[in-house]
Scaffold this motif. Structure first.
Motif, PDB file in Angstrom:
ATOM      1  N   ALA A 608     -34.816   6.749  78.086  1.00 38.67           N
ATOM      2  CA  ALA A 608     -33.868   7.782  77.687  1.00 38.67           C
ATOM      3  C   ALA A 608     -34.330   9.095  78.288  1.00 38.67           C
ATOM      4  CB  ALA A 608     -33.798   7.894  76.161  1.00 38.67           C
ATOM      5  N   VAL A 609     -33.371   9.965  78.615  1.00 35.70           N
ATOM      6  CA  VAL A 609     -33.719  11.234  79.254  1.00 35.70           C
ATOM      7  C   VAL A 609     -33.004  12.375  78.533  1.00 35.70           C
ATOM      8  CG1 VAL A 609     -34.081  10.131  81.491  1.00 35.70           C
ATOM      9  CG2 VAL A 609     -31.839  11.090  80.946  1.00 35.70           C
ATOM     10  N   PRO A 610     -33.575  13.593  78.551  1.00 38.03           N
ATOM     11  CA  PRO A 610     -32.889  14.739  77.952  1.00 38.03           C
ATOM     12  C   PRO A 610     -31.484  14.899  78.530  1.00 38.03           C
ATOM     13  CG  PRO A 610     -35.150  15.307  78.481  1.00 38.03           C
ATOM     14  CD  PRO A 610     -34.902  13.957  79.086  1.00 38.03           C
ATOM     15  N   GLY A 611     -30.525  15.099  77.637  1.00 39.11           N
ATOM     16  CA  GLY A 611     -29.112  15.118  78.026  1.00 39.11           C
ATOM     17  C   GLY A 611     -28.385  13.941  77.429  1.00 39.11           C
ATOM     18  N   ASP A 612     -29.119  12.815  77.220  1.00 36.93           N
ATOM     19  CA  ASP A 612     -28.541  11.691  76.493  1.00 36.93           C
ATOM     20  C   ASP A 612     -28.455  12.051  75.018  1.00 36.93           C
ATOM     21  OD1 ASP A 612     -28.428   9.928  78.673  1.00 36.93           O
ATOM     22  OD2 ASP A 612     -30.496   9.255  78.361  1.00 36.93           O
ATOM     23  N   ARG A 613     -27.389  11.562  74.349  1.00 39.98           N
ATOM     24  CA  ARG A 613     -27.423  11.590  72.896  1.00 39.98           C
ATOM     25  C   ARG A 613     -28.256  10.392  72.468  1.00 39.98           C
ATOM     26  NH1 ARG A 613     -22.848  10.429  68.323  1.00 39.98           N
ATOM     27  NH2 ARG A 613     -24.207  10.904  66.560  1.00 39.98           N
ATOM     28  N   ILE A 614     -29.183  10.606  71.580  1.00 42.52           N
ATOM     29  CA  ILE A 614     -30.167   9.572  71.284  1.00 42.52           C
ATOM     30  C   ILE A 614     -30.251   9.297  69.792  1.00 42.52           C
ATOM     31  CG2 ILE A 614     -31.642   9.845  73.309  1.00 42.52           C
ATOM     32  CD1 ILE A 614     -33.278  11.865  71.806  1.00 42.52           C
ATOM     33  N   VAL A 615     -30.831   8.140  69.478  1.00 40.22           N
ATOM     34  CA  VAL A 615     -31.065   7.738  68.102  1.00 40.22           C
ATOM     35  C   VAL A 615     -32.471   7.159  68.029  1.00 40.22           C
ATOM     36  CG1 VAL A 615     -30.165   5.398  68.362  1.00 40.22           C
ATOM     37  CG2 VAL A 615     -30.094   6.486  66.126  1.00 40.22           C
ATOM     38  N   GLY A 616     -33.135   7.323  66.870  1.00 39.06           N
ATOM     39  CA  GLY A 616     -34.473   6.769  66.682  1.00 39.06           C
ATOM     40  C   GLY A 616     -34.446   5.594  65.740  1.00 39.06           C
ATOM     41  N   ILE A 617     -35.220   4.581  66.050  1.00 46.65           N
ATOM     42  CA  ILE A 617     -35.339   3.399  65.198  1.00 46.65           C
ATOM     43  C   ILE A 617     -36.784   3.282  64.732  1.00 46.65           C
ATOM     44  CG2 ILE A 617     -35.177   0.888  65.084  1.00 46.65           C
ATOM     45  CD1 ILE A 617     -32.482   2.214  65.241  1.00 46.65           C
ATOM     46  N   LEU A 618     -36.973   3.268  63.413  1.00 47.10           N
ATOM     47  CA  LEU A 618     -38.309   3.086  62.843  1.00 47.10           C
ATOM     48  C   LEU A 618     -38.706   1.624  62.902  1.00 47.10           C
ATOM     49  CD1 LEU A 618     -38.246   5.297  59.620  1.00 47.10           C
ATOM     50  CD2 LEU A 618     -39.830   5.538  61.517  1.00 47.10           C
ATOM     51  N   THR A 619     -39.912   1.330  63.406  1.00 42.69           N
ATOM     52  CA  THR A 619     -40.433  -0.031  63.425  1.00 42.69           C
ATOM     53  C   THR A 619     -41.666  -0.080  62.544  1.00 42.69           C
ATOM     54  OG1 THR A 619     -39.628  -0.350  65.677  1.00 42.69           O
ATOM     55  CG2 THR A 619     -41.318  -1.889  64.885  1.00 42.69           C
ATOM     56  N   PRO A 620     -41.689  -0.932  61.492  1.00 46.21           N
ATOM     57  CA  PRO A 620     -42.820  -0.956  60.553  1.00 46.21           C
ATOM     58  C   PRO A 620     -44.156  -1.117  61.267  1.00 46.21           C
ATOM     59  CG  PRO A 620     -41.022  -2.277  59.708  1.00 46.21           C
ATOM     60  CD  PRO A 620     -40.632  -1.876  61.098  1.00 46.21           C
ATOM     61  N   GLY A 621     -45.072  -0.205  60.981  1.00 49.80           N
ATOM     62  CA  GLY A 621     -46.413  -0.272  61.511  1.00 49.80           C
ATOM     63  C   GLY A 621     -46.562   0.126  62.956  1.00 49.80           C
TER      64      GLY A 621
END
Length: 736
Positions: A608-621
């Motif tokens: 992903a690069v700045p300018g993209d709309r992004i989302v974060g996914i939490l992964t346990p541990g």
């Protein structure tokens, strides 16, 4: 095998008030307990604890230690119990025997882990009573003396463990005579050919130089007597293992060694020690750089002596050690010399701790156990400290700090205090600014510059020498990561309570810790931050009537270029979906920096690069993975809305950091095509991180290229100019 009366007689020779009843009872009890058990040699097993006791009587140890030696294998190898030993011999002896008993039925995955856990238990017992160590070392010495009866694989394992742990530990406790024999026996079994070669060469050398040694002894003794100094002069020869170790360390041949023979001068007072040095240095030429005064500055193991090397009769180099009789006792028996009978009683632990620098070191080392290390880490750290020679440095106020050779100002700072090490940012050595990784030398005065709030970089752990520093750095890094997760978790939980329309306080959360199976509020918050616990579950624990009615968030993802520590210049700020810009700015969760230690990575199939709309996914541990919102990979998380975090870029102006993206190019298969494509990417100051080429047909090739660019505008410029090249048929960006 030693008889019952012989054991009592050995103790009574140095302690006429020996407790004969206790010694006799221990003899009979252990003999019955071991019964018909046999050793590998075929001898009755009971002969082993008797020989261990005999070794300790040579050190003139107290009755309780001798009794513990006779009983030391009863709990481990017979039906005897700690309760029975306590009842028959008292809790003092019971504690000693229990400290020498290996842990049984260890649920550990490896022999190394079992070894480490047993070593940990042993040293914890030693911290309570040093006599446990004395019995253990005597036990190991007798086992090494009879090691030839064992199978080859057991011989190698036991000899290696002896050379790795027990011989250096004896040396650290100042028990040089025991260390020499343990090393010699281990060397003989581990490298029999090398041992035989060096032993033969030493024998030849002794025959050749025997008369010279006698001549030097007599000449030195006569010279001292003429000056009115009552002294005992004796020659000595290095042990085979000591010779081999020096040859290996300095990469020299046997013939190049110059200090195989040495001389020890024993006098009655400290004043006479210095008078001897004056006589010797006046009569013979001194070898520069070979004078060491361990009387004014004792070694960590209590060793005291003056060392010097001179060119003596016949131009023969001779190393001299000058010490008093009391110093000689400590040099040979180390910490065991402190446990001698004094006015009919043994020195207690308080007295021993005050007297013995070696015991102080050991207790400080064991204190690391309370700081969260695994047994394997503790064993590693202890071996690190055991194996290093020492340097002595000073604080600006004159406090002496002993460190392993090769130590740095960072090690020095942690030796002063853990807080000093954690906050260290610079150092002065002898008044001059110096890097924190400088190697310290004997006599250096070290001043540490500190900054409050500083967290030691995790990389320091691989650069320091001492176990204490490594342990403290590792602990500080763990605490920093945990604090980072807890900070993220606090904001996620706070937001979850706001969404639910419920008030949040830590007191409310504290009242339901048992329901969440966590010991503290920070544990809960860190678990949420790591993705191990859903924030809705926290709300429901506090408000059982709460029903989470959030719907699945639906976006789309893409690729990765490995783990990225996002610098302050190009950080991510986490937000919650459906909020206005002002709300987002007020409730954003910053995730920053290589120093921040909260793992953040980009999507594995295109970044992903700045300018993209992004989302974060939490992964346990594991941390947080950043996806472009259009990535189809995000469908895998549609049923896990609790793992979603909306994020935005927070880029400082003027910075040109690189971010991962993936493009697929269909190009003509002809010479120069790859070069033309690489030239376009290079001309745009982008970077190729990886490339895979797949054949499509005889005329066309597919190139999957991972590139690093500054932002979306930069990426689009690269793609646009690639499409303009004649050899390129098609270019597309990969989004998953």
């Amino acid at each position: 095998m030693m008889r019952q009366y012989e054991l009592v007689d050995r103790v009574r020779r140095y302690n006429p008030q020996a407790d004969e009843v206790s010694l006799n009872r221990a003899y009979v009890y252990a003999m019955k307990a071991h019964g018909a058990q046999k050793r590998a040699s075929g001898d009755p097993y009971f002969s082993h604890p008797l020989e261990v006791a005999a070794i300790l009587t040579d050190m003139k140890l107290d009755d309780a230690t001798i009794v513990a030696a006779v009983l030391h294998d009863t709990i481990e190898d017979t039906d005897s119990t700690r309760e029975e030993i306590d009842r028959l011999f008292g809790s003092d002896i019971g504690r000693l025997v229990d400290g020498l008993t290996k842990l049984k039925k260890l649920d550990l995955v490896s022999k190394r882990a079992a070894q480490a856990e047993n070593f940990r238990k042993l040293l914890l017992a030693v911290a309570e009573d040093v006599r446990v160590l004395l019995v253990k070392l005597a036990d190991r010495l007798h086992n090494m003396r009879t090691l030839h009866f064992m199978t080859q694989d057991k011989r190698a394992r036991i000899a290696e463990e002896t050379l790795d742990i027990y011989a250096p530990l004896a040396g650290r406790m100042g028990m040089q005579r025991m260390r020499d024999e343990l090393e010699d026996l281990a060397f003989r079994h581990l490298m029999p050919d090398a041992y035989a070669m060096i032993a033969a060469r030493l024998e030849e050398l002794h025959k050749k130089n025997g008369k010279i040694i006698v001549k030097i002894e007599k000449e030195l003794a006569d010279e001292l007597a003429a000056r009115g100094i009552d002294a005992k002069v004796e020659g000595r020869q290095k042990q085979p293992y000591s010779v081999w170790r020096k040859m290996e360390r300095k990469s020299i041949a046997f013939e190049q060694l110059s200090d195989i023979f040495g001389f020890r001068v024993i006098v009655s007072s400290v004043e006479d020690c210095y008078r001897v040095i004056g006589v010797v240095h006046t009569k013979w030429a001194v070898v520069p750089g070979r004078f060491k005064d361990y009387i004014s500055t004792p070694k960590q193991n209590d060793y005291q002596s003056i060392h010097t090397t001179v060119v003596g009769p016949g131009r023969q180099r001779a190393e001299l050690q000058v010490r008093t009789a009391a110093m000689e006792d400590i040099a040979r028996n180390g910490i065991a010399a402190h446990a001698l009978y004094k006015d009919g009683r043994v020195a207690d632990r308080e007295t021993l701790t005050n007297e013995s620098r070696a015991y102080q070191w050991l207790r400080r080392t064991i204190s690391l156990l309370a700081e969260g290390d695994t047994p394997e880490e503790f064993l590693e750290h202890t071996k690190l400290e055991l194996f290093h020679d020492q340097v002595f440095c000073f604080t600006p106020k004159g406090r002496l700090i002993a460190l392993p050779r090769g130590a740095t100002p960072i090690d020095f700072a942690y030796a002063v205090h853990t807080d000093v090490g954690n906050s260290a940012v610079g150092a002065k050595i002898n008044g001059r600014h110096a890097p924190l990784l400088s190697e310290l030398q004997n006599g250096d005065e070290v001043e540490i510059a500190r900054a409050e709030g500083q967290i030691p970089p995790a990389v320091w752990e691989t650069l320091v020498i001492t176990g204490k520093a490594r342990s403290a750095i590792r602990r500080a890094s763990r605490d920093a990561v945990r604090a980072q997760y807890a900070g993220l978790g606090r904001q996620i939980v706070t937001r979850a309570f706001e969404r639910a329309g419920k008030p949040y306080t830590e007191d409310k959360l504290k009242s339901v810790l048992s329901r969440l199976a966590r010991a503290s509020v920070d544990d809960v918050l860190a678990a949420v931050g790591r993705g191990e616990m859903f924030s809705g579950d926290v709300v429901k624990a506090v408000y059982p009537e709460f029903m989470d009615e959030r719907k699945t968030i639906a976006p789309r993802p893409r690729g990765e270029a490995g783990w990225f520590g996002l610098k302050k210049a190009a950080s991510l700020v986490f937000k919650f979906p459906g909020e206005t810009s002002d709300e987002q700015n007020r409730k954003s969760i910053p995730i920053r920096g290589l120093q921040g230690d909260l793992p953040v990575r980009f999507a594995p199939n295109g970044g992903a690069v700045p300018g993209d709309r992004i989302v974060g996914i939490l992964t346990p541990g594991e941390g947080i993975t950043i996806y472009p919102i259009q990535s189809p990979d995000l469908t895998a998380f549609d049923e896990q809305p609790e793992r979603w975090l909306d994020v935005r870029w927070d880029i400082e102006d003027g910075r040109q950091d690189f971010f991962p993206a993936r493009i697929v190019i269909t190009a003509i298969n002809e010479p120069g095509t790859l070069g033309a494509i690489a030239t376009v990417i290079g001309d745009h100051a982008a970077n190729i991180d990886n490339i895979v080429i797949n054949p499509l047909s005889a005329d066309f090739r597919e190139m999957i290229i991972d590139v690093e660019v500054n932002d979306l505008k930069h990426l689009n410029a690269v793609i646009s100019h690639l499409r303009a090249r004649p050899v390129v048929s098609k270019v597309e960006r990969v989004n998953g």
